[in-house]
Design a protein around this motif. Sequence first.
Motif, short mmCIF file in Angstrom:
data_model
loop_
_atom_site.label_atom_id
_atom_site.label_comp_id
_atom_site.label_asym_id
_atom_site.label_seq_id
_atom_site.Cartn_x
_atom_site.Cartn_y
_atom_site.Cartn_z
N SER A 263 28.01 44.89 60.96
CA SER A 263 28.97 45.62 62.01
C SER A 263 30.42 45.21 62.12
O SER A 263 30.62 44.19 62.32
CB SER A 263 28.18 45.97 63.35
OG SER A 263 28.61 46.64 64.10
N ALA A 264 30.87 46.30 62.21
CA ALA A 264 32.48 45.98 62.61
C ALA A 264 32.48 45.50 63.87
O ALA A 264 33.68 44.76 64.11
CB ALA A 264 33.34 47.03 62.15
N GLU A 265 31.78 45.85 64.69
CA GLU A 265 32.14 45.70 66.09
C GLU A 265 30.55 44.97 66.79
O GLU A 265 29.55 45.41 67.20
CB GLU A 265 32.33 46.53 66.98
CG GLU A 265 33.71 47.12 66.79
CD GLU A 265 34.23 48.15 67.63
OE1 GLU A 265 33.27 48.61 68.50
OE2 GLU A 265 35.21 49.02 67.49
N ARG A 266 30.61 43.57 66.69
CA ARG A 266 29.42 42.97 67.06
C ARG A 266 29.43 42.57 68.55
O ARG A 266 30.36 42.17 69.08
CB ARG A 266 29.05 41.39 66.47
CG ARG A 266 28.90 41.66 64.70
CD ARG A 266 29.36 40.41 64.20
NE ARG A 266 29.01 40.52 62.68
CZ ARG A 266 29.47 39.47 61.85
NH1 ARG A 266 30.19 38.41 62.28
NH2 ARG A 266 29.28 39.79 60.68
N ASP A 267 28.29 42.91 69.28
CA ASP A 267 28.18 42.79 70.81
C ASP A 267 28.00 41.21 71.30
O ASP A 267 28.63 40.95 72.39
CB ASP A 267 27.06 43.65 71.39
CG ASP A 267 25.79 43.24 70.77
OD1 ASP A 267 25.61 42.75 69.62
OD2 ASP A 267 24.77 43.45 71.59
N ARG A 268 27.79 40.59 70.34
CA ARG A 268 27.44 39.04 70.65
C ARG A 268 27.47 38.23 69.28
O ARG A 268 27.35 38.75 68.29
CB ARG A 268 25.90 38.83 71.34
CG ARG A 268 25.71 39.69 72.67
CD ARG A 268 26.37 38.91 73.68
NE ARG A 268 25.59 37.77 74.16
CZ ARG A 268 26.07 36.96 75.18
NH1 ARG A 268 26.97 37.45 76.03
NH2 ARG A 268 25.20 35.83 75.50
N ILE A 269 27.65 36.88 69.58
CA ILE A 269 27.76 36.13 68.40
C ILE A 269 26.20 35.58 68.15
O ILE A 269 25.62 35.01 69.11
CB ILE A 269 28.63 34.87 68.67
CG1 ILE A 269 29.93 35.41 68.91
CG2 ILE A 269 28.47 33.86 67.42
CD1 ILE A 269 30.95 34.11 69.01
N ARG A 270 25.61 35.80 67.24
CA ARG A 270 24.08 35.65 66.86
C ARG A 270 24.07 34.70 65.35
O ARG A 270 24.80 34.79 64.76
CB ARG A 270 23.31 36.90 66.71
CG ARG A 270 23.43 37.58 68.02
CD ARG A 270 22.37 38.55 68.24
NE ARG A 270 22.32 39.30 69.47
CZ ARG A 270 22.91 40.55 69.84
NH1 ARG A 270 23.57 41.00 68.72
NH2 ARG A 270 22.80 40.98 70.96
N ASN A 271 22.81 34.20 65.36
CA ASN A 271 22.37 33.32 64.32
C ASN A 271 21.21 33.34 63.71
O ASN A 271 20.23 33.34 64.97
CB ASN A 271 22.81 31.80 64.78
CG ASN A 271 23.21 30.81 63.67
OD1 ASN A 271 23.26 31.10 62.42
ND2 ASN A 271 23.42 29.61 63.95
N VAL A 272 20.90 33.17 62.54
CA VAL A 272 19.60 33.37 61.97
C VAL A 272 19.35 31.72 61.28
O VAL A 272 20.30 31.50 60.13
CB VAL A 272 19.28 34.36 61.13
CG1 VAL A 272 18.02 34.20 60.08
CG2 VAL A 272 18.98 35.31 61.90
N ILE A 273 18.46 31.06 61.65
CA ILE A 273 18.56 29.62 61.04
C ILE A 273 16.89 29.35 60.48
O ILE A 273 16.77 28.08 60.18
CB ILE A 273 18.94 28.49 62.00
CG1 ILE A 273 17.93 28.46 63.39
CG2 ILE A 273 20.38 28.70 62.27
CD1 ILE A 273 18.28 27.35 64.43
N SER A 274 16.00 30.25 60.97
CA SER A 274 14.66 29.74 60.47
C SER A 274 13.80 30.91 59.62
O SER A 274 12.51 31.08 60.16
CB SER A 274 13.89 29.63 62.09
OG SER A 274 14.14 30.66 62.87
N LEU A 275 14.39 31.50 59.06
CA LEU A 275 13.88 32.65 58.09
C LEU A 275 13.37 32.02 56.95
O LEU A 275 13.98 31.58 55.98
CB LEU A 275 14.82 33.73 57.87
CG LEU A 275 14.23 34.80 56.73
CD1 LEU A 275 13.01 35.52 57.48
CD2 LEU A 275 15.22 36.13 56.43
N GLU A 276 11.97 31.79 56.99
CA GLU A 276 11.39 31.40 55.69
C GLU A 276 11.00 32.05 54.80
O GLU A 276 10.43 33.30 55.23
CB GLU A 276 10.11 30.52 56.25
CG GLU A 276 9.75 28.88 55.40
CD GLU A 276 9.24 29.19 54.03
OE1 GLU A 276 9.44 28.23 53.14
OE2 GLU A 276 8.86 30.16 53.63
N ILE A 277 11.49 32.13 53.50
CA ILE A 277 11.18 33.30 52.58
C ILE A 277 10.34 33.01 51.33
O ILE A 277 10.23 33.72 50.54
CB ILE A 277 12.73 33.65 52.04
CG1 ILE A 277 13.14 32.50 51.37
CG2 ILE A 277 13.65 34.18 53.27
CD1 ILE A 277 14.56 32.84 50.73
#
Length: 406
Positions: free
Chosen positions: A194-208
């Motif tokens: 998205s060009a306009e993110r409402d918050r700063i978010r992070n993904v660190i635990s996606l086991e694939i």
Amino acid sequence: MDQTIERCPLCINGNLSDTDVHAEQYDNWLQCDVCSTWYHSECLKISAKECDSIETYHCPSCTKTHGPTTYKPKRRKSNRDHIKLNYADLNEGKTGDEKIWGKLLNAKTFATDCFPRYKGEEVTLDLLRRTGMKEPFIVEKNEGLGMQMPPNDINVYDIAHAVGENHPVEVIDVATQSEQPGWTMGRWAAYYHSAERDRIRNVISLEISGTDFAASITRPKIVRDLDWIDQAWPSELKPKEYPKVQLYCLMGTRDSYTDFHIDFGGSSVFYHIIKGSKTFYFIEPSSRNLKKYQKWTSSPDQTTTFFGDEVKQCTAVHLKAGNTMIIPTGWIHAVYTPEDAIVIGGNFLHGLNIPVQLRIDEIEKATNVPSKFRFPFFKTLNWYAAAKYCEILKGNSRSRYAFTFV
């Protein structure tokens, strides 16, 4: 690494057993940076406050040849030094300053990165036997590592399609460092691009592991050679259950931050940057630092205390796309994302530093870390590894337990 304190040569109470050492308050000891001898700070007539200000300690004997003890420079009085975290206000949306982490880090001074760089073909079992894999190291190009990674033009939409758009994903709100429920990969991809993110978010635990996305990835050969899951976990059990920690996809947006932590069970980590960049802040897992870390994680002041300020040295390491890093057992670290980044990583236990792996497990127990955030089947995997080592020591080369002894 200061794993053992034998005795203080200045006092009659210096003789300690290993059990006594673990019961000691390490803050009452000083180690000479030249000869590595430990002293009670009280015997040296050095106060706890003065201990905290020491940069390099030289004992009375070593002072004659290496000069006097040196002290940390006094901090300058400026607004940069007074940046404080206020999770409560952030959580309630009162400050809205999600970039507080970047400002905080910019106000700090860190040790220069002196960790080794290797070519891929240099990273062998022989190298790790010689070095003990005691400190992080970086391979700047992936040639020679015996690994396969996704192309550098991959995006999060591609990952969502390969993993499954309805696949659940744990998303961290960076300002509060708290998990946000209800996210799927499809929703995460839409947010990420998205060009306009409402918050700063992070993904660190996606086991694939087991996904179509994982089918295109091969971990570094050195990791596969060391990993107890590959080498010790019974093959007949793996279709049913095993510690599913070998392959993660991390997707951080600009200004994401993960506070200081130790990877579960003291596991080591391989970390390859596909796109973007990362900055790591490393603290050695010395006995003193682990004691401080345990105290910090249990303190009500944790949320307003930058752990890097509590130790003698914190080292900043900057990584860019194409770099691969190995983080050894127990290293305390925080991670900042200067620009959007996609990373492939994975955790592994091994035989090069078993005592510290067990020490981290004990810290997790003592600090009541929930089982969700601990290494799955940790005790079971240790027993399987122990059984294999026993078979090797017995010289039974035909046993199904035979594997590379490191």
